[in-house]
Structures are given as C-alpha cells and as structure tokens.
Write an enzyme that holds these catalytic residues in place. Structure first.
Site, PDB file in Angstrom:
ATOM      1  N   HIS A   1       1.094  -1.040  -0.306  1.00  0.00           N
ATOM      2  CA  HIS A   1       0.071  -0.035  -0.097  1.00  0.00           C
ATOM      3  C   HIS A   1       0.080   1.206  -0.342  1.00  0.00           C
ATOM      4  CE1 HIS A   1      -1.910  -2.927   2.514  1.00  0.00           C
ATOM      5  NE2 HIS A   1      -3.080  -2.801   1.246  1.00  0.00           N
TER       6      HIS A   1
HETATM    7 FE1  FES Z   1       0.183  -2.012   3.854  1.00  0.00          FE
HETATM    8 FE2  FES Z   1       2.802  -1.999   4.310  1.00  0.00          FE
HETATM    9  S1  FES Z   1       1.673  -0.881   3.283  1.00  0.00           S
HETATM   10  S2  FES Z   1       0.919  -3.785   4.280  1.00  0.00           S
END
Ligand code: FES
Length: 192
Positions: A157
C-alpha cells in the site's frame, strides 16, 4: 436372627467383592497417569522450538551497502551494513520530521526517541541496522534500498521507510520494529 459378616470385615481373607474394588481402583490410577503424560509432553517445547527462540547470524560477509535476511520465529529479519551516506541521511533528519518519533527498539526503553543511533546497534556500530522485516501497516515484507528515502518500500500500500527503517510516508503507523539482539563477536549477531 443371624448376622452376615464377610471374611474381610471379620479380619480374614478379602472377599471376591473386595478384590473387584481394589482392581478398579488400580485401573483408575493407571488411567490417570497415562492421560497425564501426553499432556505434560505437549507443554514441553521440543528441541526445534528452543532452537528458534534465538538465532546467531554470521554477518562477516556483509560489506557496507549489503544486506541479508535471516528468519527468526517465522519472521524475516533484515540486517544491513549501511553506507556512510545512508547513515548521514538518517542522522540529518530531525525528529520533528518523523511520523513516528519512537525508536521501537526492543533493546532500549519503550519511550526512547527515534534518533538514528537509537535505531542502530549503537555508538560505533551505527552502520548496523537489524529490524523485523514486517511492514507496520498490515505485515507485508518491504523491499530494501527502495522508495523515496532510499530505505525500504512496502509495495502493498505504498509505505515508505527511510535508511533507519523509520516510517516517512504511507499508511504504516510505526517504524519497523527492532528485535532484541546483541553482538556476540564482531562477526556474529545473536537475535532473541
Ligand atoms: Fe500496507 Fe505495507 S503498506 S502492508
């Protein structure tokens, strides 16, 4: 009126009924023992579990700019020998710029500040950084020497960590965690 007295009550040989009671009592005791053993055995950690409680990692082959990933208690452990530039970039970052100002270092007090040195093996060993390679957002394994700060980048993410493993951007709330570890020699780190 006649009175019936068994031989055992009379102090003689045990009757057949006395013998059956005795035999049942014995079986009960044996049964309890045989159930208790497997239960105790399950509670005792086996040799492989004990071996994983701590690991020793040979870091002698890591030149500055090189990393390795060890496995400890089922988790990846990032060990990096940082370059001078990586150290200086992290040192030059004021704490006020950090999203998480806490060191998250199991070797220091829980409220230690996330200075560069507090994220490393300490004075004189600031080149060494040892971290649990699990993104503090949802646990993905971040990529090394990646991202805007040249540290670690989590592709799941988009969390961005700097060269001291401190969270700088993205949804992860905390710096990468640092496990308990110690140098047992110049070439070996014991984790756990
Ligand atoms: Fe979501 Fe690493 S940014 S698990």
């Amino acid at each position: 009126m006649s009175e019936h007295i068994t031989s055992s009550e009379a102090g003689g040989e045990p009757t057949r009924r006395d013998f059956l009671y005795l035999a049942t009592g014995m079986a009960g005791a044996v049964g309890a023992v045989s159930v208790a053993w497997p239960f105790i055995d399950q509670m005792r950690p086996d040799a492989s579990t004990l071996a994983l409680a701590s690991i020793e990692v040979d870091i002698s082959s890591l030149e500055p700019g090189m990393s390795l990933t060890a496995k400890w208690r089922g988790k990846p452990i990032f060990i990096r020998n940082r370059t001078d530039k990586e150290i200086n970039d992290a040192k030059d970052t004021p704490i006020s710029d950090l999203k998480d100002p806490i060191a998250r270092n199991a070797n220091l007090p829980a409220d230690a500040q996330a200075t560069d040195v507090a994220r490393t093996a300490g004075q004189g060993k600031e080149n060494w950084i040892v971290m649990i390679g699990s993104c503090t957002h949802l646990g993905c394994v971040p990529l090394g020497t990646s991202g805007e700060y040249g540290g670690w980048f989590c592709p799941c993410h988009g969390s961005v960590y700097d060269t001291a493993g401190r969270i700088r951007k993205g949804p992860a709330p905390m710096n990468l965690f640092i496990p308990q570890y110690a140098f047992t020699s110049d070439k070996v780190i014991k984790i756990g």
